[in-house]
Design an enzyme around this catalytic site. Structure first.
Site, PDB file in Angstrom:
ATOM      1  N   HIS A  72      35.043 -10.550 -21.540  1.00  0.00           N
ATOM      2  CA  HIS A  72      35.800 -11.737 -21.111  1.00  0.00           C
ATOM      3  C   HIS A  72      34.999 -12.992 -21.436  1.00  0.00           C
ATOM      4  CE1 HIS A  72      39.107 -10.097 -18.396  1.00  0.00           C
ATOM      5  NE2 HIS A  72      38.579  -9.050 -18.992  1.00  0.00           N
ATOM      6  N   TYR A 196      41.353 -16.499 -10.287  1.00  0.00           N
ATOM      7  CA  TYR A 196      40.925 -16.738  -8.909  1.00  0.00           C
ATOM      8  C   TYR A 196      41.876 -17.812  -8.356  1.00  0.00           C
ATOM      9  CZ  TYR A 196      36.490 -14.248  -9.715  1.00  0.00           C
ATOM     10  OH  TYR A 196      35.539 -13.293  -9.979  1.00  0.00           O
ATOM     11  N   PRO A 288      32.275 -10.442  -2.349  1.00  0.00           N
ATOM     12  CA  PRO A 288      32.546 -10.097  -3.750  1.00  0.00           C
ATOM     13  C   PRO A 288      33.100 -11.228  -4.616  1.00  0.00           C
ATOM     14  CG  PRO A 288      34.188  -9.115  -2.298  1.00  0.00           C
ATOM     15  CD  PRO A 288      33.166  -9.738  -1.418  1.00  0.00           C
ATOM     16  N   LYS A 292      28.834 -10.290  -7.835  1.00  0.00           N
ATOM     17  CA  LYS A 292      27.394 -10.137  -8.058  1.00  0.00           C
ATOM     18  C   LYS A 292      26.798  -8.819  -7.545  1.00  0.00           C
ATOM     19  CE  LYS A 292      26.367 -13.689 -10.361  1.00  0.00           C
ATOM     20  NZ  LYS A 292      27.251 -13.193 -11.406  1.00  0.00           N
ATOM     21  N   TYR A 380      28.033 -17.289 -12.921  1.00  0.00           N
ATOM     22  CA  TYR A 380      28.999 -16.190 -13.024  1.00  0.00           C
ATOM     23  C   TYR A 380      28.571 -15.179 -14.093  1.00  0.00           C
ATOM     24  CZ  TYR A 380      33.493 -13.847 -12.673  1.00  0.00           C
ATOM     25  OH  TYR A 380      34.476 -12.903 -12.457  1.00  0.00           O
TER      26      TYR A 380
HETATM   27  C1  PHB Z   1      37.014  -6.514  -9.686  1.00  0.00           C
HETATM   28  O1  PHB Z   1      37.584  -6.436 -10.779  1.00  0.00           O
HETATM   29  O2  PHB Z   1      36.919  -5.532  -8.931  1.00  0.00           O
HETATM   30  C2  PHB Z   1      36.441  -7.810  -9.261  1.00  0.00           C
HETATM   31  C3  PHB Z   1      36.457  -8.885 -10.141  1.00  0.00           C
HETATM   32  C4  PHB Z   1      35.930 -10.102  -9.737  1.00  0.00           C
HETATM   33  C5  PHB Z   1      35.382 -10.249  -8.481  1.00  0.00           C
HETATM   34  C6  PHB Z   1      35.369  -9.173  -7.601  1.00  0.00           C
HETATM   35  C7  PHB Z   1      35.888  -7.948  -7.996  1.00  0.00           C
HETATM   36  O3  PHB Z   1      34.893 -11.455  -8.094  1.00  0.00           O
END
Ligand code: PHB
Ligand code: APR
Length: 384
Positions: A72, A196, A288, A292, A380
């Site tokens: 990504h 997000y 989450p 990280k 990130y």
């Molecule tokens: C996930 O794909 O499980 C995932 C992706 C981004 C995050 C947390 C979990 O910030």
């Protein structure tokens, strides 16, 4: 029985440590409470930093990851009726993340350990740690394993951290007043990149696992249960929180898995005692939102491998003595970043209209200032 490193826990931390030690000629035994099927099937996070990918590839366990992992080059922050792209290729050129399920990493590591004749034991009962500041040993299911060193890789609910005499370790903790409902669904992702989304109804995340499987998260009350979230309610809420920009439609499908995860930050200081070294979730937890958790576990294991290699090849404990200090710098940076992403994107019941305006103002800043967006992007994708 005797080994150089007794490892408790066959999550990513314990398995990777065992594998990296094997590559350096150091012996280990991994003791796991659950079955192999259970740990391989447990759905967890899925974002791998570039440094994590490089570690796995260099260790020879990156073949399927390279083939099936999804690179990504940006993420979307969605709020106020618009999507804003954080473009890694522009802000942190040459650096990406890869989406690949944690349980796939675990499968690859278990396969590699077993192929190399590694000693990984599942369904081991009643692991206990002894004589940590003398000549350490482990007991389990009527057996005894003498170790030069013990690695506590048994996650947040493990036994290792709790085996240290009271008062020696300091625990720093922050609980958030909400949880995440994680959902795995058989449906093609509705977006090429992670979304997000901050809404007045709460936060939602659109992620993915493969071109056919999507992964979603919803901010829910801290005491929510998966049973309160029948499939229709999940899709209705995901739509309400993600279909907030013109032209975006969320595709729906069969829901394969649903589970609620509490949101907390937690750090143990120091991450070691005597001949016990804690790594991964056993030592620290992040909410989450910053993706990280797994990456921190891999970073700990890299540091611990170097320190153990030095110890067993030269007898010098200097790197082992500095293990905790070497890890905690990154751990605290990740704590801050995860807290920051969490507060930026979630709704807090305690927030009044003023607080919500501050949050939106900060989001506007992050998405319009190159400096602020770079701060997000470089954290990130992972700091060196
Ligand atoms: C996930 O794909 O499980 C995932 C992706 C981004 C995050 C947390 C979990 O910030
Ligand atoms: N005895 C033996 N094994 C145990 C015990 C015990 N008393 N307690 C826990 N375990 C095992 C768990 O069953 C689990 O398989 O230890 C393992 C810990 O693995 P994880 O929880 O996955 O932790 P870790 O390896 O540190 O992985 C890092 O990153 O994305 C985040 O939280 C996510 O698990 C992930 C973490």
């Amino acid at each position: 029985m005797r080994t150089q490193v007794g490892i408790i826990g066959a999550g990513p931390a314990g398995l990777l440590l065992s594998h990296l030690l094997h590559l350096r000629g150091v012996s280990s035994v991994v003791l796991e409470r659950r079955s192999r099927a259970y740990v391989e099937g447990r759905v967890r996070a899925g974002v791998l930093e570039q440094g994590t990918v490089e570690t796995l590839v260099e260790a020879g366990v990156g073949e399927r990851l390279r083939r099936e992992g999804l690179p990504h080059h940006g993420i979307e922050l969605r709020y106020g009726g618009r999507g804003h792209r954080i473009a890694f290729e522009e802000l942190v050129p040459g650096r990406t993340i890869t989406v690949y399920g944690q349980q796939e990493v675990v499968k690859d590591l278990i396969a590699a350990r077993l192929e190399a004749g590694g000693d990984v034991r599942f369904e081991v009962e009643d692991v206990a740690l002894h004589d940590l500041d003398g000549e350490p040993y482990l007991t389990f299911g009527g057996e005894r394993l003498a170790c030069d060193v013990i690695a506590g890789c048994d996650g947040f609910h493990g036994v290792s951290r709790l085996s240290v005499p009271e008062g020696v370790l300091t625990f720093h903790e922050r609980d958030y007043p909400f949880a995440w409902l994680g959902v795995l669904a058989r449906v093609a992702p509705s977006s090429d990149e992670l979304i997000y989304s901050r809404t007045e109804r709460g936060f939602a995340l659109h992620s993915m696992r493969t071109p056919e499987i999507s992964r979603f998260y919803l901010q829910v009350p801290p005491d929510a249960t998966a049973g309160e979230w029948p499939d229709e309610r999940v899709w209705a809420e995901l739509k309400a929180r993600l279909e907030t920009v013109p032209g975006f439609t969320l595709a729906t499908g069969e829901i394969l898995e649903k589970a609620v995860t509490p949101m907390r930050g937690f750090v143990t200081e120091p991450m070691q005692y005597g001949r016990l070294y804690l790594a991964g979730d056993a030592a620290h937890i992040v909410p989450p939102t910053g993706a990280k958790g797994l990456n921190l576990a891999v970073a700990d294991v890299r540091v611990l491998t170097e320190a153990l290699d030095r110890f067993f090849s030269t007898g010098s404990a200097d790197l082992l003595d500095g293990y905790s200090a070497a890890c905690l710098r990154r751990v605290w940076r990740a704590q801050h970043f995860s807290w920051w992403m969490t507060t930026l994107l979630h709704t807090f019941d305690s927030d009044d209209a003023y607080g919500r305006r501050l949050q939106l103002s900060y989001l506007d800043y992050v998405t319009s200032s190159r400096a602020a967006a770079t701060t997000l992007a470089e954290n990130y994708v992972g700091l060196p």
